[in-house]
Every structure is written in C-alpha cells, then in structure tokens.
Write a protein that holds these residues in place. Structure first.
Motif, PDB file in Angstrom:
ATOM      1  N   ILE A 157     -65.222  41.859 -91.717  1.00 47.07           N
ATOM      2  CA  ILE A 157     -64.202  40.639 -91.872  1.00 47.07           C
ATOM      3  C   ILE A 157     -64.138  40.024 -91.085  1.00 47.07           C
ATOM      4  N   ASN A 158     -64.787  40.157 -89.346  1.00 51.65           N
ATOM      5  CA  ASN A 158     -64.421  39.566 -88.409  1.00 51.65           C
ATOM      6  C   ASN A 158     -65.412  38.500 -87.509  1.00 51.65           C
ATOM      7  N   ILE A 159     -66.869  39.511 -88.487  1.00 47.89           N
ATOM      8  CA  ILE A 159     -68.282  38.610 -88.241  1.00 47.89           C
ATOM      9  C   ILE A 159     -68.452  37.483 -89.060  1.00 47.89           C
ATOM     10  N   GLY A 209     -44.215  34.745 -86.770  1.00 46.40           N
ATOM     11  CA  GLY A 209     -44.821  34.534 -88.833  1.00 46.40           C
ATOM     12  C   GLY A 209     -44.968  36.029 -90.405  1.00 46.40           C
ATOM     13  N   PHE A 210     -46.172  34.754 -89.600  1.00 47.90           N
ATOM     14  CA  PHE A 210     -47.254  35.663 -90.679  1.00 47.90           C
ATOM     15  C   PHE A 210     -48.478  36.604 -90.101  1.00 47.90           C
ATOM     16  N   MET A 211     -48.606  35.864 -88.296  1.00 48.59           N
ATOM     17  CA  MET A 211     -49.021  36.462 -87.460  1.00 48.59           C
ATOM     18  C   MET A 211     -48.457  36.200 -85.972  1.00 48.59           C
ATOM     19  N   ALA A 212     -49.333  37.024 -84.775  1.00 46.48           N
ATOM     20  CA  ALA A 212     -49.159  36.808 -83.747  1.00 46.48           C
ATOM     21  C   ALA A 212     -50.001  36.392 -83.092  1.00 46.48           C
ATOM     22  N   PHE A 213     -49.861  34.887 -81.961  1.00 47.93           N
ATOM     23  CA  PHE A 213     -51.256  33.963 -81.755  1.00 47.93           C
ATOM     24  C   PHE A 213     -50.603  34.365 -80.442  1.00 47.93           C
ATOM     25  N   GLN A 214     -52.608  34.640 -79.643  1.00 44.48           N
ATOM     26  CA  GLN A 214     -52.557  34.233 -78.314  1.00 44.48           C
ATOM     27  C   GLN A 214     -53.176  33.024 -77.633  1.00 44.48           C
ATOM     28  N   PRO A 215     -52.010  31.991 -77.257  1.00 39.82           N
ATOM     29  CA  PRO A 215     -52.147  31.011 -76.868  1.00 39.82           C
ATOM     30  C   PRO A 215     -53.900  30.431 -76.280  1.00 39.82           C
ATOM     31  N   TYR A 270     -64.542  45.378 -80.880  1.00 35.88           N
ATOM     32  CA  TYR A 270     -63.769  45.384 -82.216  1.00 35.88           C
ATOM     33  C   TYR A 270     -62.600  43.922 -81.620  1.00 35.88           C
ATOM     34  N   GLY A 271     -62.336  43.305 -82.381  1.00 34.00           N
ATOM     35  CA  GLY A 271     -61.092  41.923 -82.112  1.00 34.00           C
ATOM     36  C   GLY A 271     -61.952  40.948 -82.189  1.00 34.00           C
ATOM     37  N   GLY A 272     -61.445  40.401 -83.498  1.00 34.67           N
ATOM     38  CA  GLY A 272     -60.903  38.907 -84.456  1.00 34.67           C
ATOM     39  C   GLY A 272     -61.050  37.768 -83.403  1.00 34.67           C
ATOM     40  N   THR A 273     -60.318  37.387 -82.767  1.00 42.29           N
ATOM     41  CA  THR A 273     -59.629  36.496 -81.441  1.00 42.29           C
ATOM     42  C   THR A 273     -61.094  36.281 -81.226  1.00 42.29           C
ATOM     43  N   ILE A 297     -64.222  35.089 -82.648  1.00 48.08           N
ATOM     44  CA  ILE A 297     -63.756  33.512 -83.346  1.00 48.08           C
ATOM     45  C   ILE A 297     -64.131  32.802 -81.791  1.00 48.08           C
ATOM     46  N   THR A 298     -64.066  33.377 -80.675  1.00 46.95           N
ATOM     47  CA  THR A 298     -63.132  32.492 -79.744  1.00 46.95           C
ATOM     48  C   THR A 298     -65.274  32.125 -79.347  1.00 46.95           C
ATOM     49  N   LEU A 299     -65.534  32.756 -79.138  1.00 48.29           N
ATOM     50  CA  LEU A 299     -67.587  33.336 -78.429  1.00 48.29           C
ATOM     51  C   LEU A 299     -67.559  32.945 -79.286  1.00 48.29           C
ATOM     52  N   LEU A 300     -67.766  32.800 -80.778  1.00 43.80           N
ATOM     53  CA  LEU A 300     -68.949  32.597 -81.561  1.00 43.80           C
ATOM     54  C   LEU A 300     -67.978  30.547 -81.983  1.00 43.80           C
TER      55      LEU A 300
END
Length: 366
Positions: free
Chosen positions: A50-52, A105-111, A339-342, A345-348
């Motif tokens: 899914i991340n890919i 709330g729905f997710m934790a985000f790293q700015p 493994y890791g979505g953030t 996504i940042t790299l692609l």
C-alpha cells in the motif's frame, strides 16, 4: 475513448523511463527483503504494498506538475512547515523521549518530513529569483532559511533528520555557487566547535557515538544494534545465505529489521555481491538525477535535481554506514528499501520532481 487514451499517454510521457525502471527495480527488491525480514507477515507485506502504491501515485502526479509551478509552492510549504515545527515544540506528542509528532486525531504527523522537500524548493525558488544579482547577502539569507528548521528539528531531538536537512540545504547552497572560502571557513569553524556540540548532545546521542568506537562496551544496550547488524552482514559472505535463509534475521536478532536495519537483512541474505549491486543501483539513480540536473533549462530545475540526487546518496550512505558500524546510529531509513509510508512518499515525491524537471522542457522562468 481516444481522448482518454490521449490524456493517459500525455500523463505517462512525463515519467522519465530510465529513472522509473531503476526505482521499480529497487522497490521490487525492497518488497522481497521486507517480506523476508517480517517473517512473511501479511500485515507488513500488504502495508508495504500500500505504501509503495500510494508513493508511486504521488510520484506520477508530481511528475506532471511543471517545475515553475513547483517553485511557487515551495515558500508557502516552507512557512507552513516551520509553523508546524513550532507547534510540535509547544504541543507535540512525546514518544520515546522525543517530541516529534503532531497528533491530528486520525493520524500522527511529523512536520520535519515536510521540510525535507519544502526547504530545497524554497531555497531553489529564492536563488532563481535572484539569479542575475546573486551576492553574499543572498547566501546569508539562504543560510538563515536553513538554520531555522534545522535548530527546531534538532531540539526535538531528531539528530538524524536534522543532519539530512542540513546536508540538503548545504548541497543546494553549494550548487547555487557558495564560495569555497565560505565552505572551508565553515568547515574549520564546525571542527573547532565540536566540543561545544558534544556538550549540547543528549546522553543517548553521546552513547551512540562512543559505542561506535567500542560496541562491546555495552553489548546488550547501546552496542546491541551495531553488534547484531555487523554479525549479520559479515555472515552473508560473498553470495549470501539466500532469500529468507538468514539466521540473524529469521531468528529476530536484528533490531528494527524491516525499517532502519533492513540493510543488515539484505547483506546477510545476498552477501557482498548483492550489496555491490545494490550500491550500483543507488549510484545509477544518482547519476541519472545529475544528468537531469545538467540538462535542466532553469536554475530552479538544476538546483532541485542536483540536490535531490545527492540527498538520495546521503540517505543511502548514512544508513549503510550506521548499519555496518562505521557511523553512529541516527535512525535514518534506507531509501526506497525500508518499511515506512512517510519516508517512502517523501522520497518518491522527490523522484517525481526529478521526472518533472526531466520531461518539462518549456519552462516559465518566473
């Protein structure tokens, strides 16, 4: 139907073929290694797929955005990122002693992830705007723009991300024409200030540096990661033990083996030959990115393509260095492998920007 086909062909035409093939090969290897490292966990494998898929979709969208539009997005993204970093400092969620996340709330985000692209985009936009009149003051402003998010991320503390952000900003300033006397002077000043930096480091960061020189001093604590990963890589020998045949990984001796230490799993299973081929694949992507940078018709395109290419190299070098015991452990993932979505996504997203620079030949220089 013909209109739909024509639209699809136009969208696909902005995907650089060489870069796409190299990225897909790397992602295929990543999927195989994550499957092995997770013990063929359905949740991990499906999550990685899914991340890919999401990251490739984002890359495709970004490849179709002309660079002159990307350049305009950079400054507001940068401002938003800095505001969010201030929000982290004030209201951020604490995990493992670090305040790096905003709970939405729905997710934790790293700015800090946002700044990995927003900073170079903003600097590239700024230097293109002043291309005809570049002076020392412009590099000073660029340095300040780099220093603000760097210090905010460093105090979280997140040394790995701060280092990567600093490297990204330095690459862009260098390609923009930062004088060598400033670079050498800054290097000398940095070396002289190492004792001060050491005194400001957290205890766990100091232990990581000291453990680098003698992992056996704390074999069950700070040295455990390095000891187990180097055993795994060394035991792989010339050709490796084979896919899913690594004893260190299959018996769960390697910590964080699907994320930061996935390279140890790869080294054990595919050996020295596999590692050389993997490094060659990374270098091929970097080389393609530098070719794109050399051919870019605008300063923004050249700065972004060159910086993103060297960013990928830096990520790979730092991760492989820390896993093999030649650099301190700083929590940097192996690009397009861990493994890791953030991070994926940042790299692609960055690869999508490279493709945009490569395929959009008629650019607005404003």
């Amino acid at each position: 139907m013909p209109r739909t086909s024509h639209w699809i062909v136009r969208r696909l035409s902005h995907l650089d073929g060489i870069l796409l093939i190299l990225v897909l090969v790397l992602l295929g290897i990543s999927l195989a290694v994550v499957a092995s490292a997770s013990g063929q966990s359905p949740a991990r494998i499906s999550g990685h797929l899914i991340n890919i898929g999401l990251a490739l979709g984002v890359m495709g969208v970004m490849a179709n955005v002309p660079p002159h539009l990307l350049s305009r997005v950079g400054p507001p993204l940068f401002v938003a990122g800095v505001v969010l970093l201030i929000g982290v400092a004030l209201f951020g969620e604490v995990r493992n002693g670090s305040r790096r996340w905003l709970n939405l709330g729905f997710m934790a985000f790293q700015p800090s992830e946002l700044l990995k692209l927003a900073l170079p985009m903003t600097l590239a936009w700024y230097f293109q705007r002043n291309e005809a009149v570049l002076r020392a003051k412009h590099f000073l402003v660029g340095g300040v723009l780099l220093l603000v998010p760097f210090l905010l991320i460093l105090r979280q503390p997140d040394l790995g991300t701060a280092m990567m952000l600093g490297a990204s900003g330095f690459y862009l300033l260098f390609f923009a024409g930062l004088p060598w006397k400033v670079i050498l002077g800054g290097g000398a000043l940095g070396a002289a200030g190492l004792p001060v930096v050491w005194s400001l480091m957290h205890d766990y960061q100091q232990r990581r540096v000291l453990t680098l020189f003698d992992p056996s001093s704390d074999p069950l604590g700070a040295g455990y990661h390095i000891i187990q990963s180097t055993i795994a890589i060394g035991s792989g020998g010339l050709f490796g033990k084979g896919w899913m045949q690594g004893t260190q990984s299959q018996l769960d001796f390697i910590p964080e083996q699907t994320t930061d230490f996935v390279f140890a799993v790869f080294g054990e299973e595919f050996g020295y030959v596999g590692v050389i081929l993997l490094i060659g694949l990374y270098l091929a992507i970097v080389a393609r990115g530098l070719v794109i940078a050399a051919r870019a018709p605008t300063l923004f395109g050249r700065l972004m393509a060159a910086t993103l290419s060297l960013n990928l190299f830096t990520y790979a070098f730092v991760n492989m260095g820390m896993v093999s015991g030649i650099l301190p452990v700083v929590g940097v993932p192996l690009p397009l492998m861990s493994y890791g979505g953030t991070s994926m996504i940042t790299l692609l997203l960055g690869m999508g920007i490279l493709m945009s620079v490569a395929t959009h030949r008629q650019l607005n220089k404003s």
